[in-house]
Write an enzyme that holds these catalytic residues in place. Structure first.
Site, PDB file in Angstrom:
ATOM      1  N   GLU A 173       0.826  -1.215   0.000  1.00 56.57           N
ATOM      2  CA  GLU A 173       0.000   0.000   0.000  1.00 56.57           C
ATOM      3  C   GLU A 173       0.855   1.258   0.000  1.00 56.57           C
ATOM      4  O   GLU A 173       0.689   2.148   0.842  1.00 56.57           O
ATOM      5  CB  GLU A 173      -0.957   0.004   1.195  1.00 56.57           C
ATOM      6  CG  GLU A 173      -2.065  -1.022   1.052  1.00 56.57           C
ATOM      7  CD  GLU A 173      -3.150  -0.913   2.110  1.00 56.57           C
ATOM      8  OE1 GLU A 173      -2.910  -0.280   3.147  1.00 56.57           O
ATOM      9  OE2 GLU A 173      -4.235  -1.480   1.895  1.00 56.57           O
ATOM     10  N   GLU A 365      -5.864  -8.028  -1.162  1.00 58.99           N
ATOM     11  CA  GLU A 365      -6.536  -7.801   0.124  1.00 58.99           C
ATOM     12  C   GLU A 365      -7.966  -7.368  -0.132  1.00 58.99           C
ATOM     13  O   GLU A 365      -8.215  -6.522  -0.994  1.00 58.99           O
ATOM     14  CB  GLU A 365      -5.869  -6.695   0.944  1.00 58.99           C
ATOM     15  CG  GLU A 365      -4.547  -7.063   1.520  1.00 58.99           C
ATOM     16  CD  GLU A 365      -3.997  -5.981   2.458  1.00 58.99           C
ATOM     17  OE1 GLU A 365      -4.794  -5.259   3.097  1.00 58.99           O
ATOM     18  OE2 GLU A 365      -2.772  -5.862   2.527  1.00 58.99           O
TER      19      GLU A 365
HETATM   20  C1  BG6 Z   1      -4.489  -2.703   4.706  1.00 55.57           C
HETATM   21  C2  BG6 Z   1      -3.172  -3.257   5.141  1.00 55.57           C
HETATM   22  O1  BG6 Z   1      -4.478  -1.346   4.944  1.00 55.57           O
HETATM   23  O2  BG6 Z   1      -5.643  -3.047   5.373  1.00 55.57           O
HETATM   24  C3  BG6 Z   1      -3.241  -4.378   6.153  1.00 55.57           C
HETATM   25  O3  BG6 Z   1      -2.355  -3.635   4.068  1.00 55.57           O
HETATM   26  C4  BG6 Z   1      -4.381  -4.097   7.093  1.00 55.57           C
HETATM   27  O4  BG6 Z   1      -1.990  -4.472   6.792  1.00 55.57           O
HETATM   28  C5  BG6 Z   1      -5.677  -4.096   6.314  1.00 55.57           C
HETATM   29  O5  BG6 Z   1      -4.438  -4.973   8.172  1.00 55.57           O
HETATM   30  C6  BG6 Z   1      -6.942  -3.920   7.129  1.00 55.57           C
HETATM   31  O6  BG6 Z   1      -6.835  -2.838   7.984  1.00 55.57           O
HETATM   32  P1  BG6 Z   1      -7.073  -3.000   9.551  1.00 55.57           P
HETATM   33  O7  BG6 Z   1      -6.695  -1.725  10.149  1.00 55.57           O
HETATM   34  O8  BG6 Z   1      -8.504  -3.321   9.714  1.00 55.57           O
HETATM   35  O9  BG6 Z   1      -6.180  -4.125   9.960  1.00 55.57           O
END
Ligand code: BG6
Length: 471
Positions: A173, A365
Site C-alpha cells: 500500500e 486484500e
Molecule cells: C491494509 C493493510 O491497509 O488493510 C493491512 O495492508 C491491514 O496491513 C488491512 O491490516 C486492514 O486494515 P485493519 O486496520 O482493519 O487491519
C-alpha cells in the site's frame, strides 16, 4: 474463471508472525507501535517500554504455528498464500552486508511447507516492517542509502528463494504514504517538528520508487520467470453529484493513488505526478540515472487492496473510520468500524485500474473487520463475513466475465485472524480461522474454523461457481 486463478488468503509478518525476538531477528518499527487505546490513536515509542503490550510481538504467532496454519489453508484448498518477509529477520539492523542465516532458514521452512501442499507463496518484501535501526539512525526512507540496503535485502531473498517463490510485491500500500496519517507504516517515517511533511514523504517515496525498480530489475535477472508487482490501496471514490466541480474534486482525491501507480507501472513521473507535486509545492531530488532505473524497473502486475469506497465533492460529510478519509455515501452501509461496504465498487475499481494501465491485476486484500462470537460448542457463525466476501466475488467475476479484465487472483485479507493494522486490535477480525487472543494479548492462540472456512473451501473447490451457503 481461469483454471489457474489464484484463490488464497493474505497476511503480513508485522501483524501475524510474532517471534519478534527469536531466531536472531532485529527490531522493526512495528515492534514499538502500541495499539489504539481509549480514543488514543496508534503511536510509536522510541524503544520498547516496560509493562507496555505491543501487538506485533506475538501477532497470532505464525512463527510457532506455521505448520498447523498451512495445513488449514490446504484444507480450504488455497492455491496461493500471501505473506511478507520481515526485513529485520533477514537483516536485523537493515544495513549489514551479510544476512541472518537463521532468519533465512525460517522462511525456507515456511515455503517448503507451502510447496508440499502445492500452495504458491506470494511474498511482500516490505509490509510496514522497516528495521528500527534504519528508522533511528538514518531517518528511514528520507535517506537515499536505504535504496542500497533494500536492494541488497531483495537480492539476498531473491537468490535464496528463486526456486520456491515466483510472485513478489515490493511495498505494501505504498500510496498510503500520502493517504493515511501513519507514514511510519509504509515508509518508516515519523515526521519531525517543523518539517514540510509533503516534501519529506514525497522525497522518501522517490527513494522507494527507485528501490522498487531496482528490485524488479535484479529479480528479473535472478529469475526471468519472477512476477514482481507493486501494491496499492485502492480507495475508490465517486463524485458526490454530477456537478462538474465534484468531478474535479474526485479526480483530485484519486491523484495520490495514480501518482504511485503511474511511476510503478509506466516507469516515469507522468502529468498526474507532476500535477500532484505542484499542488504540494514539492521538488523531488533525483540522482543521475534515476529516470532510466524507473523506466527499466516497471512492475509486472498491480497488486491492490480494496475494502471500501467513499465520495468526494462539495460539502460531503466525512465518514468516521475509513482508513482513508472520504465522504459518506447514502447508498452504502458500513462495517462496525465505519468502512463503507461496496461490492459493485470492486468491479468498478478493477475496470478503472485495467482501463488505465492494461496490466494484470491481483486483488491481494479484501475483507470485513468484524466482531466474532464463539458459541459454547466452539462454533463461530460469521454469516456477515460470508455475505461480504460472496458479494465481492460476484463483483470480481463480473469484471472478469463481462468486462474482460485480466485478474490473476484473489486473496482475502487476514484469512486467519491477526492484529489490525489501523488500531492494533484483535477484536477486529477478518479470518476464516479464529485465533484465541484478545486486545491485551491474552489467550491460548488456539485455532478454530468459522462457518466461513467451510463456505470458502466450497468456493475454491468449484472455482468460484458455487457462492451460496446452501448448496
Ligand atoms: C491494509 C493493510 O491497509 O488493510 C493491512 O495492508 C491491514 O496491513 C488491512 O491490516 C486492514 O486494515 P485493519 O486496520 O482493519 O487491519
Amino acid at each position: 474463471m481461469k483454471k489457474d486463478f489464484l484463490w488464497g488468503g493474505a497476511t503480513a509478518a508485522n501483524q501475524y508472525e510474532g517471534g519478534y525476538n527469536e531466531g536472531g531477528r532485529g527490531l522493526s518499527i512495528n515492534d514499538v507501535e502500541r495499539g489504539a487505546r481509549h480514543g488514543v490513536k496508534r503511536q510509536i515509542d522510541d524503544e520498547i517500554m516496560d509493562g507496555v503490550y505491543y501487538p506485533s510481538h506475538t501477532g497470532t504467532d505464525f512463527y510457532h504455528h506455521y505448520k498447523e496454519d498451512i495445513a488449514l489453508f490446504h484444507e480450504m484448498g488455497f492455491k496461493c498464500f500471501r505473506m511478507s518477509i520481515s526485513w529485520s529477520r533477514i537483516f536485523p539492523r537493515g544495513d549489514e552486508k551479510e544476512p541472518n542465516e537463521e532468519g533465512l532458514k525460517f522462511y525456507d521452512a515456511v515455503f517448503d511447507e507451502l510447496l508440499k501442499y502445492g500452495i504458491e507463496p506470494v511474498v511482500t518484501l516490505s509490509h510496514y516492517e522497516t528495521p528500527l535501526t534504519l528508522v533511528k539512525e538514518y531517518g528511514s526512507w528520507r535517506d537515499r542509502r536505504l535504496v542500497e540496503f533494500f536492494e541488497n535485502y531483495c537480492k539476498v531473498v531473491f537468490n535464496r528463494y528463486k526456486d520456491k517463490v515466483k510472485y513478489w510485491m515490493t511495498f505494501n500500500e505504498i500510496n498510503g504514504c500520502l493517504e493515511v496519517d501513519r507514514p511510519w507504516h509504509q515508509a518508516g517515517i515519523v515526521y519531525r517538528e517543523g518539517e514540510d511533511q509533503y516534501q519529506t514523504i514525497l522525497q522518501a517515496s522517490h527513494h522507494m520508487f527507485v528501490a522498487s525498480a531496482k528490485a524488479v530489475i535484479a529479480g528479473h535477472e535472478i529469475n526471468p520467470n519472477f512476477k514482481i508487482g507493486c501494491m496499492l490501496i485502492y480507495p475508490l471514490s465517486y463524485a458526490a453529484t454530477c456537478s462538474p466541480e465534484d468531478q474535479v474534486a474526485n479526480r483530485d482525491k484519486m491523484l495520490s493513488t495514480f501518482y504511485y501507480g503511474d511511476v510503478h507501472v509506466r516507469g516515469r513521473y507522468t502529468n498526474t505526478c507532476t500535477s500532484l507535486l505542484k499542488k504540494h509545492n514539492v521538488q523531488i531530488q533525483m540522482e543521475p540515472g534515476d529516470e532510466e532505473i524507473l523506466a527499466q524497473g516497471k512492475v509486472d502486475y498491480i497488486g491492490f487492496s480494496y475494502y471500501f469506497s467513499s465520495i468526494a465533492g462539495n460539502g460531503v460529510e466525512d465518514i468516521e473510520g475509513n482508513v482513508v478519509s472520504g465522504g459518506k455515501n447514502p447508498y452504502l452501509k458500513a462495517t462496525d468500524w465505519g468502512w463503507q461496504i461496496d461490492p459493485v465498487g470492486l468491479r468498478t475499481s478493477l475496470n478503472q485500474l485495467y482501463d488505465r494501465y492494461q496490466t494484470p491485476l491481483f486483488i491481494v486484500e479484501n475483507g470485513m473487520g468484524a466482531y466474532d462470537t464463539v458459541e459454547e460448542d466452539g462454533s463461530i457463525h460469521d454469516d456477515y463475513r460470508i455475505t461480504y466476501i460472496r458479494e465481492h466475488i460476484k463483483g470480481l467475476k463480473d469484471a472478469i466475465e463481462i468486462d474482460d479484465v485480466d485478474l490473476m487472483g484473489y486473496t482475502p485479507w487476514g484469512c486467519i485472524d491477526l492484529v489490525a493494522a489501523s488500531t492494533g486490535e484483535m477484536r477486529k477480525r477478518y479470518g476464516f480461522i479464529y485465533v484465541d487472543k484478545d486486545d491485551e494479548g491474552n489467550g491460548t492462540l488456539q485455532r478454530k474454523k468459522k462457518d466461513s472456512f467451510y463456505w470458502y473451501k466450497k468456493v475454491i473447490e468449484t472455482n468460484g461457481d458455487c457462492l451460496s451457503e446452501e448448496e
